[in-house]
Design a protein around this motif. Structure first.
Motif, PDB file in Angstrom:
ATOM      1  N   ASP A 286     -14.367   1.119 -29.493  1.00 26.91           N
ATOM      2  CA  ASP A 286     -14.550   1.968 -28.305  1.00 26.91           C
ATOM      3  C   ASP A 286     -14.765   3.427 -28.697  1.00 26.91           C
ATOM      4  O   ASP A 286     -15.611   4.118 -28.103  1.00 26.91           O
ATOM      5  CB  ASP A 286     -13.332   1.845 -27.387  1.00 26.91           C
ATOM      6  N   ALA A 287     -14.000   3.901 -29.669  1.00 29.13           N
ATOM      7  CA  ALA A 287     -14.161   5.289 -30.102  1.00 29.13           C
ATOM      8  C   ALA A 287     -15.545   5.517 -30.702  1.00 29.13           C
ATOM      9  O   ALA A 287     -16.179   6.552 -30.469  1.00 29.13           O
ATOM     10  CB  ALA A 287     -13.068   5.655 -31.109  1.00 29.13           C
ATOM     11  N   GLU A 288     -16.031   4.549 -31.465  1.00 25.60           N
ATOM     12  CA  GLU A 288     -17.361   4.680 -32.036  1.00 25.60           C
ATOM     13  C   GLU A 288     -18.437   4.637 -30.953  1.00 25.60           C
ATOM     14  O   GLU A 288     -19.423   5.373 -31.013  1.00 25.60           O
ATOM     15  CB  GLU A 288     -17.609   3.569 -33.057  1.00 25.60           C
ATOM     16  N   GLN A 289     -18.250   3.790 -29.957  1.00 25.06           N
ATOM     17  CA  GLN A 289     -19.231   3.691 -28.888  1.00 25.06           C
ATOM     18  C   GLN A 289     -19.321   4.995 -28.106  1.00 25.06           C
ATOM     19  O   GLN A 289     -20.409   5.392 -27.667  1.00 25.06           O
ATOM     20  CB  GLN A 289     -18.875   2.533 -27.955  1.00 25.06           C
ATOM     21  N   ARG A 290     -18.193   5.672 -27.949  1.00 27.09           N
ATOM     22  CA  ARG A 290     -18.163   6.943 -27.222  1.00 27.09           C
ATOM     23  C   ARG A 290     -18.389   8.139 -28.134  1.00 27.09           C
ATOM     24  O   ARG A 290     -18.360   9.280 -27.683  1.00 27.09           O
ATOM     25  CB  ARG A 290     -16.834   7.079 -26.492  1.00 27.09           C
ATOM     26  N   ALA A 291     -18.605   7.885 -29.424  1.00 23.05           N
ATOM     27  CA  ALA A 291     -18.844   8.953 -30.407  1.00 23.05           C
ATOM     28  C   ALA A 291     -17.695   9.939 -30.453  1.00 23.05           C
ATOM     29  O   ALA A 291     -17.898  11.142 -30.616  1.00 23.05           O
ATOM     30  CB  ALA A 291     -20.162   9.659 -30.120  1.00 23.05           C
ATOM     31  N   LEU A 292     -16.463   9.446 -30.330  1.00 24.82           N
ATOM     32  CA  LEU A 292     -15.277  10.295 -30.403  1.00 24.82           C
ATOM     33  C   LEU A 292     -14.731  10.302 -31.826  1.00 24.82           C
ATOM     34  O   LEU A 292     -14.470   9.237 -32.391  1.00 24.82           O
ATOM     35  CB  LEU A 292     -14.189   9.774 -29.445  1.00 24.82           C
ATOM     36  N   PRO A 293     -14.525  11.468 -32.423  1.00 26.75           N
ATOM     37  CA  PRO A 293     -13.855  11.502 -33.727  1.00 26.75           C
ATOM     38  C   PRO A 293     -12.418  11.001 -33.599  1.00 26.75           C
ATOM     39  O   PRO A 293     -11.712  11.364 -32.662  1.00 26.75           O
ATOM     40  CB  PRO A 293     -13.904  12.979 -34.116  1.00 26.75           C
ATOM     41  N   ASP A 304      -8.706  10.664 -42.132  1.00 27.94           N
ATOM     42  CA  ASP A 304      -8.805  11.825 -41.256  1.00 27.94           C
ATOM     43  C   ASP A 304      -9.788  11.544 -40.128  1.00 27.94           C
ATOM     44  O   ASP A 304     -10.572  10.593 -40.171  1.00 27.94           O
ATOM     45  CB  ASP A 304      -9.248  13.049 -42.059  1.00 27.94           C
ATOM     46  N   ALA A 305      -9.721  12.428 -39.121  1.00 26.65           N
ATOM     47  CA  ALA A 305     -10.582  12.249 -37.956  1.00 26.65           C
ATOM     48  C   ALA A 305     -12.051  12.274 -38.358  1.00 26.65           C
ATOM     49  O   ALA A 305     -12.487  13.099 -39.161  1.00 26.65           O
ATOM     50  CB  ALA A 305     -10.292  13.340 -36.928  1.00 26.65           C
ATOM     51  N   GLY A 306     -12.790  11.350 -37.819  1.00 25.01           N
ATOM     52  CA  GLY A 306     -14.209  11.257 -38.095  1.00 25.01           C
ATOM     53  C   GLY A 306     -14.802  10.091 -37.326  1.00 25.01           C
ATOM     54  O   GLY A 306     -14.096   9.385 -36.583  1.00 25.01           O
ATOM     55  N   ASN A 307     -16.082   9.886 -37.466  1.00 25.88           N
ATOM     56  CA  ASN A 307     -16.748   8.721 -36.883  1.00 25.88           C
ATOM     57  C   ASN A 307     -17.998   8.424 -37.692  1.00 25.88           C
ATOM     58  O   ASN A 307     -18.284   9.097 -38.678  1.00 25.88           O
ATOM     59  CB  ASN A 307     -17.054   8.932 -35.394  1.00 25.88           C
ATOM     60  N   GLY A 308     -18.711   7.417 -37.283  1.00 24.54           N
ATOM     61  CA  GLY A 308     -19.880   6.988 -38.029  1.00 24.54           C
ATOM     62  C   GLY A 308     -19.672   5.610 -38.635  1.00 24.54           C
ATOM     63  O   GLY A 308     -18.572   5.047 -38.630  1.00 24.54           O
ATOM     64  N   ALA A 309     -20.756   5.056 -39.175  1.00 22.53           N
ATOM     65  CA  ALA A 309     -20.722   3.686 -39.692  1.00 22.53           C
ATOM     66  C   ALA A 309     -19.756   3.540 -40.857  1.00 22.53           C
ATOM     67  O   ALA A 309     -19.016   2.559 -40.935  1.00 22.53           O
ATOM     68  CB  ALA A 309     -22.125   3.259 -40.108  1.00 22.53           C
TER      69      ALA A 309
END
Length: 328
Positions: A286-293, A304-309
């Motif tokens: 869900d966090a990745e779908q919403r692009a939320l770190p 640490d906080a981040g996102n991406g594949a």
């Protein structure tokens, strides 16, 4: 010296053990290919025996000629059946990660480096009575086969023993060889259905931090009047509107917000371990779908906080291998 030691000494230790894994490329040498007559071959042999007995009893020269001609054809068929499988080169291919409940796809490559085309090569698991995948391999060509395995639990899924077989050209003989590729699939936990929302509100599992008036809060569906500058092009590229996706825009909020921290230790202790892992998996998606770190905490693993594949893959891998001894 027991029977097993005698077999190793007299056969040059070529007989593979059932649990032995074949790493790297495997070439089907003559010692790896087995051949036996099929039911049709046994029936054909009985027919030849009847013809031979009848020819002897009645001194039929033409009967002898027919019997030995048919026997010669059977011997030629045996050679061609063996040659149709021998000296093929086998390699393991890519194995994409899946979630528990999905089908893991194992890609296997078969290369033919000889000038002889191979026809009717069947590939499937050894415990399947009737193989389901057949392929033809051109001279100096190759072919790929996908073997699907249903998954039920997270962790590593080791590919079972594979058998390659052929009855080409006449079906009187069956040649086969066993292959145990040293490949495995990583199975992520099944995402929880109906999971609670992400812990980003006042009851969030996180630490407060001051935020400005333009704090990024994720993405939402495009609405009329949204500025083109706020379009989330990275997410739009993933969805591809031409294939049925939708436009999304960046969403900003002001005031004081909470850093999104997905902490396994903060989940209710009365929940089952697998259910907690499934909930964490759902939150990561869900966090990745919403692009939320988001930050990630699982035992001794800290991200640490981040996102991406790459960030998502590291978190899901940790969830898949949590509590499993072989975490390599």
């Amino acid at each position: 010296m027991g029977f097993r030691g005698w077999v190793r000494r007299t056969t040059g230790n070529w007989l593979p053990r059932r649990g032995t894994l074949d790493a790297g490329e495997v070439v089907l040498s003559q010692r790896r290919v087995f051949i036996l007559p099929t039911r049709a071959g046994i029936g054909f042999a009985l027919l030849l025996l009847v013809l031979l007995i009848g020819s002897i009893n009645y001194s039929l020269g033409l009967g002898f000629a027919l019997t030995f001609l048919a026997l010669s054809c059977a011997l030629v068929d045996m050679v061609f059946t063996y040659r149709n499988l021998a000296h093929l080169a086998l390699q393991q291919g890519r194995v994409p990660t899946v979630f528990a409940g999905q089908e893991a796809q194992f890609e296997l490559h078969v290369a033919n480096r000889s000038a002889l085309a191979r026809y009717g090569v069947w590939i499937d698991f050894a415990d399947i009575k009737e193989p389901r995948h057949a392929t033809d391999i051109a001279a100096h060509g190759s072919a790929s086969v996908l073997l699907g395995v249903a998954t039920t639990a997270r962790g590593w899924l080791q590919l079972e023993r594979v058998v390659l077989s052929t009855r080409f050209p006449l079906g009187l003989f069956r040649a086969w060889s066993y292959w145990r590729p040293a490949t495995r699939a990583l199975v992520y936990p099944r995402p929880e259905e109906g999971a609670p929302p992400l812990p980003v509100s006042g009851n969030a599992v996180g630490s407060g931090r001051a935020a400005g008036n333009d704090d990024f809060a994720g993405v939402r569906s495009y609405q009329a009047g949204d500025s083109p500058r706020q379009l989330a092009w990275r997410q739009i590229a993933r969805l591809d509107p031409a294939l049925g996706g939708q436009l999304v825009t960046k969403h900003f909020e002001g005031g004081v917000g909470d850093e999104l921290v997905l902490d396994f230790a903060q989940l209710p202790a009365h929940l089952d371990l697998e259910l907690r892992l499934s909930r964490m998996t759902r939150w990561v998606l869900d966090a990745e779908q919403r692009a939320l770190p988001y930050a990630f905490r699982l035992g001794g693993i800290r991200h640490d906080a981040g996102n991406g594949a790459a960030h998502q893959a590291a978190c899901l891998r940790a969830l898949a291998l949590y509590g499993i001894g072989d975490a390599a």
